[in-house]
Design a protein around this motif. Sequence first.
Motif, PDB file in Angstrom:
ATOM      1  N   ASP A  48      56.401  21.616  -6.699  1.00 19.90           N
ATOM      2  CA  ASP A  48      56.736  22.541  -5.629  1.00 19.90           C
ATOM      3  C   ASP A  48      55.791  22.281  -4.457  1.00 19.90           C
ATOM      4  O   ASP A  48      54.570  22.397  -4.589  1.00 19.90           O
ATOM      5  CB  ASP A  48      56.590  23.992  -6.098  1.00 19.90           C
ATOM      6  CG  ASP A  48      57.169  24.981  -5.087  1.00 19.90           C
ATOM      7  OD1 ASP A  48      57.674  24.529  -4.032  1.00 19.90           O
ATOM      8  OD2 ASP A  48      57.110  26.196  -5.340  1.00 19.90           O
TER       9      ASP A  48
ATOM     10  N   TYR B  80      61.445  21.193  -4.735  1.00 22.04           N
ATOM     11  CA  TYR B  80      61.240  21.900  -5.999  1.00 22.04           C
ATOM     12  C   TYR B  80      62.008  21.170  -7.095  1.00 22.04           C
ATOM     13  O   TYR B  80      63.195  20.874  -6.953  1.00 22.04           O
ATOM     14  CB  TYR B  80      61.715  23.352  -5.918  1.00 22.04           C
ATOM     15  CG  TYR B  80      61.461  24.124  -7.197  1.00 22.04           C
ATOM     16  CD1 TYR B  80      60.256  24.791  -7.399  1.00 22.04           C
ATOM     17  CD2 TYR B  80      62.416  24.164  -8.220  1.00 22.04           C
ATOM     18  CE1 TYR B  80      60.012  25.483  -8.576  1.00 22.04           C
ATOM     19  CE2 TYR B  80      62.180  24.845  -9.394  1.00 22.04           C
ATOM     20  CZ  TYR B  80      60.974  25.500  -9.573  1.00 22.04           C
ATOM     21  OH  TYR B  80      60.734  26.175 -10.738  1.00 22.04           O
TER      22      TYR B  80
ATOM     23  N   THR C 290      55.778  22.242 -20.225  1.00 23.63           N
ATOM     24  CA  THR C 290      56.726  21.974 -19.151  1.00 23.63           C
ATOM     25  C   THR C 290      56.048  22.288 -17.812  1.00 23.63           C
ATOM     26  O   THR C 290      54.944  22.838 -17.773  1.00 23.63           O
ATOM     27  CB  THR C 290      58.004  22.823 -19.302  1.00 23.63           C
ATOM     28  OG1 THR C 290      57.652  24.217 -19.197  1.00 23.63           O
ATOM     29  CG2 THR C 290      58.670  22.563 -20.641  1.00 23.63           C
TER      30      THR C 290
ATOM     31  N   ALA D 299      63.386  15.237 -15.272  1.00 24.11           N
ATOM     32  CA  ALA D 299      63.211  15.961 -14.020  1.00 24.11           C
ATOM     33  C   ALA D 299      64.563  16.414 -13.502  1.00 24.11           C
ATOM     34  O   ALA D 299      65.544  15.675 -13.582  1.00 24.11           O
ATOM     35  CB  ALA D 299      62.522  15.086 -12.969  1.00 24.11           C
TER      36      ALA D 299
ATOM     37  N   GLU E 274      62.193  20.890 -11.634  1.00 24.95           N
ATOM     38  CA  GLU E 274      61.744  21.281 -12.968  1.00 24.95           C
ATOM     39  C   GLU E 274      61.434  20.033 -13.788  1.00 24.95           C
ATOM     40  O   GLU E 274      62.130  19.019 -13.668  1.00 24.95           O
ATOM     41  CB  GLU E 274      62.819  22.110 -13.668  1.00 24.95           C
ATOM     42  CG  GLU E 274      62.915  23.552 -13.182  1.00 24.95           C
ATOM     43  CD  GLU E 274      61.737  24.395 -13.639  1.00 24.95           C
ATOM     44  OE1 GLU E 274      61.109  24.035 -14.677  1.00 24.95           O
ATOM     45  OE2 GLU E 274      61.430  25.402 -12.972  1.00 24.95           O
TER      46      GLU E 274
ATOM     47  N   LYS F 151      65.917  20.705  -7.680  1.00 24.08           N
ATOM     48  CA  LYS F 151      66.682  21.869  -7.221  1.00 24.08           C
ATOM     49  C   LYS F 151      66.754  21.930  -5.692  1.00 24.08           C
ATOM     50  O   LYS F 151      67.773  22.320  -5.124  1.00 24.08           O
ATOM     51  CB  LYS F 151      66.027  23.153  -7.733  1.00 24.08           C
ATOM     52  CG  LYS F 151      65.853  23.220  -9.245  1.00 24.08           C
ATOM     53  CD  LYS F 151      67.178  23.390  -9.957  1.00 24.08           C
ATOM     54  CE  LYS F 151      66.955  23.652 -11.453  1.00 24.08           C
ATOM     55  NZ  LYS F 151      68.239  23.852 -12.171  1.00 24.08           N
TER      56      LYS F 151
ATOM     57  N   TRP G  15      56.595  22.105 -13.110  1.00 24.00           N
ATOM     58  CA  TRP G  15      57.467  21.972 -11.960  1.00 24.00           C
ATOM     59  C   TRP G  15      56.700  21.373 -10.788  1.00 24.00           C
ATOM     60  O   TRP G  15      55.464  21.446 -10.722  1.00 24.00           O
ATOM     61  CB  TRP G  15      58.079  23.315 -11.577  1.00 24.00           C
ATOM     62  CG  TRP G  15      57.131  24.327 -10.972  1.00 24.00           C
ATOM     63  CD1 TRP G  15      56.948  24.593  -9.651  1.00 24.00           C
ATOM     64  CD2 TRP G  15      56.243  25.207 -11.681  1.00 24.00           C
ATOM     65  NE1 TRP G  15      56.017  25.583  -9.471  1.00 24.00           N
ATOM     66  CE2 TRP G  15      55.568  25.978 -10.707  1.00 24.00           C
ATOM     67  CE3 TRP G  15      55.957  25.431 -13.024  1.00 24.00           C
ATOM     68  CZ2 TRP G  15      54.628  26.956 -11.035  1.00 24.00           C
ATOM     69  CZ3 TRP G  15      55.010  26.390 -13.370  1.00 24.00           C
ATOM     70  CH2 TRP G  15      54.352  27.136 -12.392  1.00 24.00           C
TER      71      TRP G  15
END
Length: 315
Positions: free
Chosen positions: A269, A237, A265, A291, A239, A294, A267
């Motif tokens: 995943d 994951y 924006t 980037a 962002e 996480k 992400w």
Amino acid sequence: MSKSKRLLDLMMTINRMRRFKVKELADEFGVSTRTILRDLQELSELGVPLYSEVGPHGGYQVLKERILPPIAFTEEEAVAIFFAVHGLRHYVHIPFETESSSALQKFYHYMPGDVRDRIDRMKNRVDFITPSRRAGAPHLSVLLDGAVNQKVLRIVYESRGSSSVRQIQPIGIYASQGLWYCPAYCFQRKDFRLFRCDRITDAAEDTTGLEAVDLSHVHLGNRKSFHGEDSAELRCYAELTPEGVERCEGELWLESKLHIREDGTGWVDGMIPEHDLSFYAQFFIGLGTHATVKEPQALVGLIREKLAELLSRYE
């Protein structure tokens, strides 16, 4: 029937039959064998690849390079096809390299003069730019044939300064950022791997008798859904800023994992193979501040290690 129509029908007929005798064609078209022989001579001069065999069981056959029947294009379609092929010139190697160059020359040569003039005026006005790469990929045709016909190939692969021999079964080939890639099933790893084609220094059909696996259901669009039995996966994951989203949109392998919000924006995943962590770490480092990873923590830690190593070079 006019001669021009007979020649056209004759070309389509022999293209379909592949192997034939003059008497068979004469009976079908209702003309003499002498007329058919003259027609075949004219077709041969026009480029139809005919081969004759003498003897009681002889005849004619069309060589492997089958000739397609004429196709009518509108002017806009012809221009679009020309530039679609013309744009591939930026690659050092492409599949069917010689054939595509020959087809483009034929296509251009037989266009009406005003259409050729239009193309000439457009050549410096439209282009499909790809990064210029010195690395070549001379084995694309072998890899593509292996993918289409589900063949096991023996390749020599250069990676991290060393060379290894692999037995692979390609899924396909694709180009990205000026480089060619070949996702394939690797028999040594018993899992799917992604190979850079410019690092494949030799490729040929395997002769050890290794049996191919059934990959008819696996293709470039769904290959990420398939992994070997022992392939561990981790959830990734990250962002992304709007620029990070734009840069990720150009990566085919991220297509199923990329999500975009209304403000631009987004992400990343999805599940990734554990053995690819180094690749993903390098990729996200290349995105810089656009980037923020996480998960997984193993990937975050690897990014920190690589950044620390990079920083130490500038102390």
